[in-house]
Design a protein around this motif. Structure first.
Motif, PDB file in Angstrom:
ATOM      1  N   GLY A 107       0.721  -1.093   0.107  1.00  0.00           N
ATOM      2  CA  GLY A 107       0.110   0.077  -0.068  1.00  0.00           C
ATOM      3  C   GLY A 107       1.038   1.088   0.184  1.00  0.00           C
ATOM      4  N   ILE A 108       2.130   1.156  -0.279  1.00  0.00           N
ATOM      5  CA  ILE A 108       3.038   2.406  -0.513  1.00  0.00           C
ATOM      6  C   ILE A 108       2.774   3.046  -1.728  1.00  0.00           C
ATOM      7  N   SER A 109       2.480   4.318  -1.765  1.00  0.00           N
ATOM      8  CA  SER A 109       2.053   4.941  -2.850  1.00  0.00           C
ATOM      9  C   SER A 109       2.762   6.159  -2.960  1.00  0.00           C
ATOM     10  N   PRO A 110       2.996   6.908  -4.219  1.00  0.00           N
ATOM     11  CA  PRO A 110       3.748   8.001  -4.303  1.00  0.00           C
ATOM     12  C   PRO A 110       3.426   9.227  -3.041  1.00  0.00           C
ATOM     13  N   GLY A 111       4.359   9.800  -2.914  1.00  0.00           N
ATOM     14  CA  GLY A 111       4.265  10.800  -1.766  1.00  0.00           C
ATOM     15  C   GLY A 111       4.122  10.431  -0.362  1.00  0.00           C
ATOM     16  N   ASN A 112       4.130   8.933  -0.149  1.00  0.00           N
ATOM     17  CA  ASN A 112       4.151   8.374   1.044  1.00  0.00           C
ATOM     18  C   ASN A 112       5.320   8.500   1.789  1.00  0.00           C
ATOM     19  N   ARG A 113       5.590   8.792   2.885  1.00  0.00           N
ATOM     20  CA  ARG A 113       6.807   8.971   3.683  1.00  0.00           C
ATOM     21  C   ARG A 113       7.087   7.634   4.580  1.00  0.00           C
ATOM     22  N   VAL A 114       8.267   6.906   4.317  1.00  0.00           N
ATOM     23  CA  VAL A 114       8.639   5.727   4.960  1.00  0.00           C
ATOM     24  C   VAL A 114      10.038   6.476   5.920  1.00  0.00           C
ATOM     25  N   ALA A 115      10.040   5.672   6.925  1.00  0.00           N
ATOM     26  CA  ALA A 115      11.447   6.001   7.526  1.00  0.00           C
ATOM     27  C   ALA A 115      12.500   4.781   7.730  1.00  0.00           C
ATOM     28  N   VAL A 116      13.746   5.204   7.627  1.00  0.00           N
ATOM     29  CA  VAL A 116      14.661   3.945   7.693  1.00  0.00           C
ATOM     30  C   VAL A 116      15.342   4.275   8.841  1.00  0.00           C
ATOM     31  N   MET A 117      15.428   3.191   9.769  1.00  0.00           N
ATOM     32  CA  MET A 117      16.202   3.593  11.138  1.00  0.00           C
ATOM     33  C   MET A 117      17.190   2.426  11.274  1.00  0.00           C
ATOM     34  N   ALA A 118      18.176   2.348  10.467  1.00  0.00           N
ATOM     35  CA  ALA A 118      19.261   1.349  10.576  1.00  0.00           C
ATOM     36  C   ALA A 118      20.783   2.002  10.255  1.00  0.00           C
ATOM     37  N   ARG A 119      21.406   1.230  10.607  1.00  0.00           N
ATOM     38  CA  ARG A 119      23.029   1.284  10.261  1.00  0.00           C
ATOM     39  C   ARG A 119      23.241   1.369   8.965  1.00  0.00           C
ATOM     40  N   THR A 120      24.370   1.632   8.575  1.00  0.00           N
ATOM     41  CA  THR A 120      24.820   1.695   7.184  1.00  0.00           C
ATOM     42  C   THR A 120      25.081   0.393   6.588  1.00  0.00           C
ATOM     43  N   ARG A 121      23.884  -0.228   6.156  1.00  0.00           N
ATOM     44  CA  ARG A 121      23.712  -1.537   5.598  1.00  0.00           C
ATOM     45  C   ARG A 121      23.257  -1.561   4.340  1.00  0.00           C
ATOM     46  N   TYR A 122      23.609  -2.621   3.818  1.00  0.00           N
ATOM     47  CA  TYR A 122      23.285  -2.761   2.344  1.00  0.00           C
ATOM     48  C   TYR A 122      21.853  -2.703   1.860  1.00  0.00           C
ATOM     49  N   GLU A 123      21.029  -3.236   2.800  1.00  0.00           N
ATOM     50  CA  GLU A 123      19.472  -3.040   2.734  1.00  0.00           C
ATOM     51  C   GLU A 123      19.008  -1.772   2.706  1.00  0.00           C
ATOM     52  N   TRP A 124      19.905  -0.743   3.288  1.00  0.00           N
ATOM     53  CA  TRP A 124      19.522   0.729   3.486  1.00  0.00           C
ATOM     54  C   TRP A 124      19.398   1.125   1.972  1.00  0.00           C
ATOM     55  N   THR A 125      20.584   0.873   1.307  1.00  0.00           N
ATOM     56  CA  THR A 125      20.496   1.306  -0.104  1.00  0.00           C
ATOM     57  C   THR A 125      19.441   0.808  -0.905  1.00  0.00           C
ATOM     58  N   VAL A 126      18.984  -0.432  -0.858  1.00  0.00           N
ATOM     59  CA  VAL A 126      18.226  -1.216  -1.711  1.00  0.00           C
ATOM     60  C   VAL A 126      16.802  -0.567  -1.307  1.00  0.00           C
ATOM     61  N   PHE A 127      16.603  -0.297  -0.067  1.00  0.00           N
ATOM     62  CA  PHE A 127      15.166   0.117   0.496  1.00  0.00           C
ATOM     63  C   PHE A 127      14.985   1.720  -0.325  1.00  0.00           C
ATOM     64  N   ALA A 128      15.910   2.387  -0.050  1.00  0.00           N
ATOM     65  CA  ALA A 128      15.880   3.842  -0.464  1.00  0.00           C
ATOM     66  C   ALA A 128      15.486   3.758  -1.928  1.00  0.00           C
ATOM     67  N   HIS A 129      16.088   3.290  -2.942  1.00  0.00           N
ATOM     68  CA  HIS A 129      15.942   3.191  -4.322  1.00  0.00           C
ATOM     69  C   HIS A 129      14.717   2.481  -4.670  1.00  0.00           C
ATOM     70  N   ALA A 130      14.471   1.623  -4.135  1.00  0.00           N
ATOM     71  CA  ALA A 130      12.780   0.857  -4.214  1.00  0.00           C
ATOM     72  C   ALA A 130      11.766   1.787  -3.791  1.00  0.00           C
ATOM     73  N   LEU A 131      11.891   2.645  -2.641  1.00  0.00           N
ATOM     74  CA  LEU A 131      11.105   3.568  -2.112  1.00  0.00           C
ATOM     75  C   LEU A 131      10.953   4.991  -3.461  1.00  0.00           C
ATOM     76  N   TRP A 132      12.173   5.248  -3.818  1.00  0.00           N
ATOM     77  CA  TRP A 132      12.086   6.196  -4.947  1.00  0.00           C
ATOM     78  C   TRP A 132      11.516   5.864  -6.081  1.00  0.00           C
ATOM     79  N   ALA A 133      11.794   4.433  -6.570  1.00  0.00           N
ATOM     80  CA  ALA A 133      11.028   4.082  -7.651  1.00  0.00           C
ATOM     81  C   ALA A 133       9.523   3.972  -7.713  1.00  0.00           C
ATOM     82  N   VAL A 134       8.980   4.133  -6.583  1.00  0.00           N
ATOM     83  CA  VAL A 134       7.425   4.213  -6.577  1.00  0.00           C
ATOM     84  C   VAL A 134       6.997   5.572  -6.109  1.00  0.00           C
ATOM     85  N   GLY A 135       7.941   6.321  -6.163  1.00  0.00           N
ATOM     86  CA  GLY A 135       7.755   7.843  -5.819  1.00  0.00           C
ATOM     87  C   GLY A 135       7.471   7.973  -4.386  1.00  0.00           C
ATOM     88  N   ALA A 136       7.820   7.103  -3.334  1.00  0.00           N
ATOM     89  CA  ALA A 136       7.859   7.499  -1.975  1.00  0.00           C
ATOM     90  C   ALA A 136       8.967   8.449  -1.468  1.00  0.00           C
TER      91      ALA A 136
END
Length: 632
Positions: A69-98
């Motif tokens: 249910g994440i849609s364009p304009g939704n805000r999602v917090a990422v609360m983690a250390r400098t991990r590989y998943e951080w980079t993947v999550f950030a780009h996935a969120l940007w890919a759907v306009g979040a």
């Protein structure tokens, strides 16, 4: 008022969102390694992820986000250390306009609640059970929060499975409607005083400094013919970390993730990953220098190292004069000394950093000229740059072939810098933020006619190089009306190997004072090197007196850089360093001055009272003519 800008930007204009670079690189160079990570700090093997593999992971995760249910304009917090998943999550969120809302994993419950509520987050990605518990204690007061995803509990594969039936075309459609001026991230200021404010940063704003640096400086980040590589270890919750992540992904730079910040983990990561480019904040470069010095002392080569370090500084300073057209360069004797230390010292120091580092960048605050010259002289050019959250991380950089140590360089192409009559630095350009979330008054206060009032103070020289002298709000005004910028004094204090942290203060006090913490590792080395009997009466007292004298020398050295009226007259050495867990440091390791002054109010009062009692009966200002070395 001086106004400086370089030539027009050479970076290509952004036409979409930040996620596009993942897709573009995968199409252009599918087998190019982009990311690397390892199982734990003890592992020596790094798992590399190619551009096509990263693209596929981003798409699969983006499909899962759509299913959740994440849609364009939704805000999602990422609360983690400098991990590989951080980079993947950030780009996935940007890919759907979040929009991404970075949160430091060590944030307190109150900070987490404030950020998630202020940003209106609908979901939060946490790292472990502790993160779940922190969010769980405040989630009842966050009506918009719908999801808490835990990385260590398999959140990423679970979301991928959830989105298995979502068509690829859905992600493509969402990605292609993301506009450059849409908000990409809400990054909260460090909050050195007061409550953090959320800075809305657009895709264009975040991409601009990264693409500009790539266009002008990428070719210097590795030896010819090699792929540049960077070890990412500073928090992605800070805009500096995000800028490094985006620069690497957008520029095809291999980026390794190291979540552990311990010296052991970083030493292992540097030795096994062997980056070509090193970045950090000044404290990182200061700590590396002190580690070199300590290791040399333990090996009985302390004097040799100090001679080599001075030769490196002299050689780099002479080279700088040659570059800038103010001198002939190193003389024959200096070149011979430098060549000798290259064989015996410098190459060993570079080997301790992996052996492949050719350049580096320091940001967050100013790096001292002495350290800049040292690193350049030992074979690693460390450029000191300048940026802030409200400008998407990047404002200045050192021009290639014209670097001037002691400054933060010149404005990036396309960025303009002014210094107002009161010394405040003003910035205008594509990277300036959209405003503070939900705070129009604060936004209007810093955006003045298109110019961002940075709150920093500095000066521009005749060639347009910027020097930062401090924060406007940090300027101390003593009871005698003297204004003092503490940054230079603190920087000079930290140059002493024994000094770990320093806070210069003195508002409404009769003179400038300082709170000092000691470097535990170097202190142990220093104690062991003292020429005192191992046992016997009075040893502890003699050791403390020697330590007092050493810290007094550090204070005197710092005072030599300022006028007598600005010098430190009283100081106190504290028994333990300032810690982020006590709320005394920001996530980017900057000092929270107001919090430190409140926390140590009793010690500060005692420091000034002790000196006042010592000089009682002597008229001011003679009371404060000599520095005091009060230990707690």
């Amino acid at each position: 008022m001086r106004d400086v800008a370089l030539a027009p930007a050479v970076a290509p204009p952004l036409t979409g969102g930040l996620a596009d670079s993942v897709f573009d690189t995968a199409e252009r160079s599918p087998a190019l390694p982009l990311l690397a990570h390892r199982a734990d700090p003890a592992a020596t093997v790094w798992q590399e992820v190619t551009a096509i593999e990263l693209r596929d992971e981003v798409v699969d995760l983006a499909k899962g986000l759509v299913a959740a249910g994440i849609s364009p304009g939704n805000r999602v917090a990422v609360m983690a250390r400098t991990r590989y998943e951080w980079t993947v999550f950030a780009h996935a969120l940007w890919a759907v306009g979040a929009e991404v809302v970075p949160v430091h994993p060590s944030s307190s419950r109150e900070q987490v609640e404030w950020i998630l509520r202020d940003a209106g987050c609908v979901a939060v990605v946490v790292e472990d059970e502790q993160g779940v518990m922190t969010v769980g204690t405040v989630c009842t007061r966050l009506p918009r929060l719908r999801h808490v995803w835990q990385l260590d509990a398999g959140a990423l594969p679970d979301l991928v499975q959830r989105g298995a039936t979502v068509p690829y075309t859905t992600v493509e459609s969402l990605r292609r409607i993301v506009l450059p001026d849409a908000t990409a991230a809400v990054v909260y200021t460090s909050g050195t005083s007061g409550r953090p404010q959320g800075c809305a940063l657009s895709h264009r704003g975040l991409a601009y400094p990264c693409d500009t640096v790539l266009a002008g400086w990428l070719h210097t980040a590795a030896p010819p013919g090699e792929q540049p590589s960077v070890l990412a270890f500073l928090p992605f919750s800070h805009v500096y970390g995000i800028m490094i992540m985006l620069t690497c992904v957008r520029g095809g730079v291999l980026m390794a993730h190291e979540p552990e910040l311990s010296e052991t983990a970083l030493a292992s990561a540097l030795g096994t990953f062997r980056p070509t480019y090193l970045y950090g904040v000044p404290s990182v470069f200061e700590k590396l220098y002190k580690n070199f010095l300590r290791a040399a002392g333990q090996a009985g080569r302390g004097t040799l190292f100090e001679r080599a370090a001075q030769t490196a500084r002299d050689f780099a300073a002479a080279e700088e004069r040659r570059r800038l057209g103010t001198g002939p360069g190193p003389g024959l004797e200096l070149r011979l000394q430098h060549a000798l230390f290259e064989r015996t010292v410098y190459r060993r120091l570079r080997a301790a950093l992996g052996g492949r580092v050719v350049r580096g960048t320091s940001g967050g605050s100013s790096l001292s000229r002495e350290l800049t010259l040292f690193y350049e002289g030992m074979g690693i050019v460390v450029n000191d740059g300048y940026g802030l959250t409200e400008a998407s991380g990047g404002i200045t950089m050192q021009p290639l072939g014209r670097a001037k140590s002691g400054t933060v360089g010149r404005p990036l192409p396309g960025t303009e810098v002014q210094v107002a009559d009161d010394g405040e630095i003003l910035v205008r350009g594509p990277s300036v933020f959209q405003g503070y979330v939900g705070d129009e008054a604060a936004t209007r206060a810093v955006l003045r006619g298109g110019w961002l009032a940075t709150g920093d103070i500095g000066r521009l020289d005749s060639e347009g190089y910027l020097t930062i002298t401090g924060r406007k709000k940090d300027v101390i005004v003593t009871s005698g009306g003297k204004s003092v910028a503490p940054a230079l004094l603190e920087q000079r204090l930290r140059m002493h190997p024994l000094v770990h942290q320093a806070v210069v203060l003195g508002d409404d006090r009769p003179c400038v004072g300082a709170l000092i913490t000691l470097d535990p590792e170097f202190l142990a080395h220093w104690r062991g090197a003292l020429a005192l009997p191992r046992e016997g009466p009075g040893r502890e007292s003699r050791e403390e007196n020697a330590l007092r004298e050493e810290i007094a020398r550090a204070v005197a050295s710092a005072n030599s850089a300022v006028s007598r009226a600005e010098s430190i007259r009283v100081h106190r050495v504290l028994p333990e360093p300032f810690a982020a867990t006590a709320g005394l440091l920001t996530p980017s390791m900057k000092l929270r001055r107001d919090a430190i002054v409140r926390h140590y109010a009793a010690e500060i009062d005692a420091m000034y009272q002790a000196r006042s009692r010592a000089g009682r009966g002597v008229p001011e200002p003679a009371d404060w003519d000599e520095p005091d070395d009060v230990f707690r």
